[in-house]
Design a protein around this motif. Sequence first.
Motif, short mmCIF file in Angstrom:
data_model
loop_
_atom_site.label_atom_id
_atom_site.label_comp_id
_atom_site.label_asym_id
_atom_site.label_seq_id
_atom_site.Cartn_x
_atom_site.Cartn_y
_atom_site.Cartn_z
N HIS A 97 -5.18 -17.53 60.73
CA HIS A 97 -5.77 -16.62 59.73
C HIS A 97 -6.47 -15.44 60.38
CE1 HIS A 97 -4.65 -19.57 56.79
NE2 HIS A 97 -5.28 -20.50 57.52
N GLU A 98 -5.93 -14.98 61.50
CA GLU A 98 -6.48 -13.80 62.17
C GLU A 98 -5.71 -12.56 61.72
OE1 GLU A 98 -7.60 -16.32 66.17
OE2 GLU A 98 -6.69 -14.36 66.40
N SER A 99 -6.42 -11.45 61.62
CA SER A 99 -5.80 -10.18 61.27
C SER A 99 -5.27 -9.51 62.53
CB SER A 99 -6.82 -9.27 60.58
OG SER A 99 -7.26 -9.87 59.38
N ILE A 100 -4.23 -8.73 62.36
CA ILE A 100 -3.54 -8.11 63.49
C ILE A 100 -3.59 -6.59 63.37
CG2 ILE A 100 -1.33 -7.90 64.72
CD1 ILE A 100 -2.44 -10.79 64.72
N GLN A 123 1.31 -17.10 65.89
CA GLN A 123 0.25 -18.06 66.19
C GLN A 123 -1.10 -17.57 65.67
OE1 GLN A 123 0.49 -18.48 70.43
NE2 GLN A 123 1.87 -20.24 70.32
N ARG A 124 -1.39 -16.29 65.90
CA ARG A 124 -2.65 -15.71 65.43
C ARG A 124 -2.70 -15.74 63.90
NH1 ARG A 124 -3.42 -16.85 69.72
NH2 ARG A 124 -4.97 -18.01 68.58
N ARG A 140 13.53 -5.40 63.09
CA ARG A 140 13.66 -6.82 62.71
C ARG A 140 12.37 -7.56 63.05
NH1 ARG A 140 18.77 -5.97 64.54
NH2 ARG A 140 18.38 -6.90 66.57
N PHE A 141 11.83 -7.30 64.24
CA PHE A 141 10.56 -7.91 64.66
C PHE A 141 9.46 -7.60 63.65
CE2 PHE A 141 6.56 -6.36 66.49
CZ PHE A 141 6.00 -7.55 66.91
N ARG A 142 9.36 -6.34 63.25
CA ARG A 142 8.31 -5.92 62.32
C ARG A 142 8.40 -6.68 61.00
NH1 ARG A 142 7.47 -2.75 58.26
NH2 ARG A 142 9.55 -1.89 58.15
N ARG A 143 9.60 -6.85 60.49
CA ARG A 143 9.79 -7.59 59.25
C ARG A 143 9.45 -9.08 59.42
NH1 ARG A 143 14.09 -3.99 59.09
NH2 ARG A 143 15.55 -5.52 59.92
N GLU A 144 9.81 -9.65 60.56
CA GLU A 144 9.58 -11.08 60.80
C GLU A 144 8.10 -11.43 60.90
OE1 GLU A 144 11.90 -11.79 64.30
OE2 GLU A 144 13.77 -11.93 63.18
N VAL A 145 7.28 -10.51 61.40
CA VAL A 145 5.85 -10.79 61.53
C VAL A 145 5.04 -10.29 60.33
CG1 VAL A 145 5.87 -10.95 64.04
CG2 VAL A 145 5.43 -8.74 62.95
N ASP A 146 5.72 -9.68 59.36
CA ASP A 146 5.10 -9.25 58.11
C ASP A 146 3.88 -8.36 58.35
OD1 ASP A 146 4.83 -9.06 55.34
OD2 ASP A 146 3.42 -10.74 55.27
N LEU A 147 4.07 -7.32 59.14
CA LEU A 147 3.02 -6.34 59.37
C LEU A 147 3.38 -5.04 58.66
CD1 LEU A 147 2.25 -6.94 63.15
CD2 LEU A 147 0.97 -7.79 61.18
N VAL A 148 2.36 -4.33 58.22
CA VAL A 148 2.54 -3.09 57.48
C VAL A 148 2.59 -1.92 58.46
CG1 VAL A 148 1.53 -1.55 55.76
CG2 VAL A 148 1.34 -4.04 55.49
N ARG A 204 13.23 -5.80 76.86
CA ARG A 204 12.70 -5.37 75.56
C ARG A 204 12.78 -6.49 74.54
NH1 ARG A 204 14.67 0.74 74.16
NH2 ARG A 204 13.81 1.68 76.01
N LYS A 205 13.91 -7.16 74.49
CA LYS A 205 14.09 -8.26 73.56
C LYS A 205 13.11 -9.39 73.88
CE LYS A 205 18.32 -8.84 72.00
NZ LYS A 205 19.73 -9.26 71.93
N GLN A 206 12.89 -9.64 75.17
CA GLN A 206 11.97 -10.70 75.57
C GLN A 206 10.54 -10.37 75.18
OE1 GLN A 206 13.02 -13.71 76.97
NE2 GLN A 206 10.93 -14.30 76.43
N VAL A 207 10.14 -9.12 75.36
CA VAL A 207 8.79 -8.70 74.97
C VAL A 207 8.59 -8.91 73.48
CG1 VAL A 207 7.30 -6.68 74.67
CG2 VAL A 207 8.36 -7.12 76.87
N LEU A 208 9.57 -8.49 72.68
CA LEU A 208 9.44 -8.67 71.23
C LEU A 208 9.41 -10.14 70.85
CD1 LEU A 208 11.78 -5.84 69.91
CD2 LEU A 208 9.28 -5.88 69.93
N HIS A 209 10.19 -10.95 71.53
CA HIS A 209 10.20 -12.39 71.28
C HIS A 209 8.82 -12.99 71.57
CE1 HIS A 209 10.74 -16.60 72.60
NE2 HIS A 209 11.57 -16.66 71.56
N ASP A 210 8.27 -12.67 72.74
CA ASP A 210 6.96 -13.20 73.12
C ASP A 210 5.85 -12.69 72.20
OD1 ASP A 210 8.31 -14.46 75.18
OD2 ASP A 210 7.60 -13.08 76.73
N LEU A 211 5.91 -11.40 71.87
CA LEU A 211 4.90 -10.80 71.00
C LEU A 211 4.97 -11.41 69.60
CD1 LEU A 211 2.65 -8.71 70.76
CD2 LEU A 211 4.40 -6.99 70.27
N LYS A 212 6.18 -11.64 69.11
CA LYS A 212 6.35 -12.27 67.80
C LYS A 212 5.69 -13.64 67.76
CE LYS A 212 10.08 -14.50 65.98
NZ LYS A 212 11.48 -14.64 65.59
N HIS A 213 5.93 -14.44 68.78
CA HIS A 213 5.34 -15.78 68.80
C HIS A 213 3.81 -15.72 68.91
CE1 HIS A 213 8.88 -18.21 68.47
NE2 HIS A 213 9.50 -17.34 69.26
#
Length: 159
Positions: free
Chosen positions: A33-36, A28-29, A53-61, A15-24
Amino acid sequence: WRALLSHANETPDPRKQVLHDLKHFILQRQQQHESIILFIDANDHLPSSPFQRFRREVDLVDIIAEDRDVPPTATHMSGNRLDYILLSPDLAAGTIASGILPLNHHVISDHRASYCDIDVQALFAILKLEDLTHGTRRKLQLSKPSVAKIPRQIGTIVR
């Protein structure tokens, strides 16, 4: 699991690895300047969890939480909220509605379906979108050999 073990990680946490990879990937996106738009079954509901924590780090609503005066209801039959719709701030600003449907409303599942409606006209007003539903606008004409063979191919598949 095996892949994580093969990288000399004796106590892998998938789970931690998935969040790590998804965050990166998301970061990158965002640099491009791509929307997520991320619909995710996070299997996580605690405020101090790795997912939060992941959600806050990637600044998604969290659009379902953002769109309400009260906390979102549970998305899982266990009574916990495990499912999220996370959007870039520009997409969140164009959201018309979002919500969580009743359990087994459309599909039998242990999760409740969630949705998000985005006003495409408002988000893409600058582009002057044209109606692409008419065949001539899409340049699909049966007189073209490449298009004319499609009905025959479909007929072959159906038979």
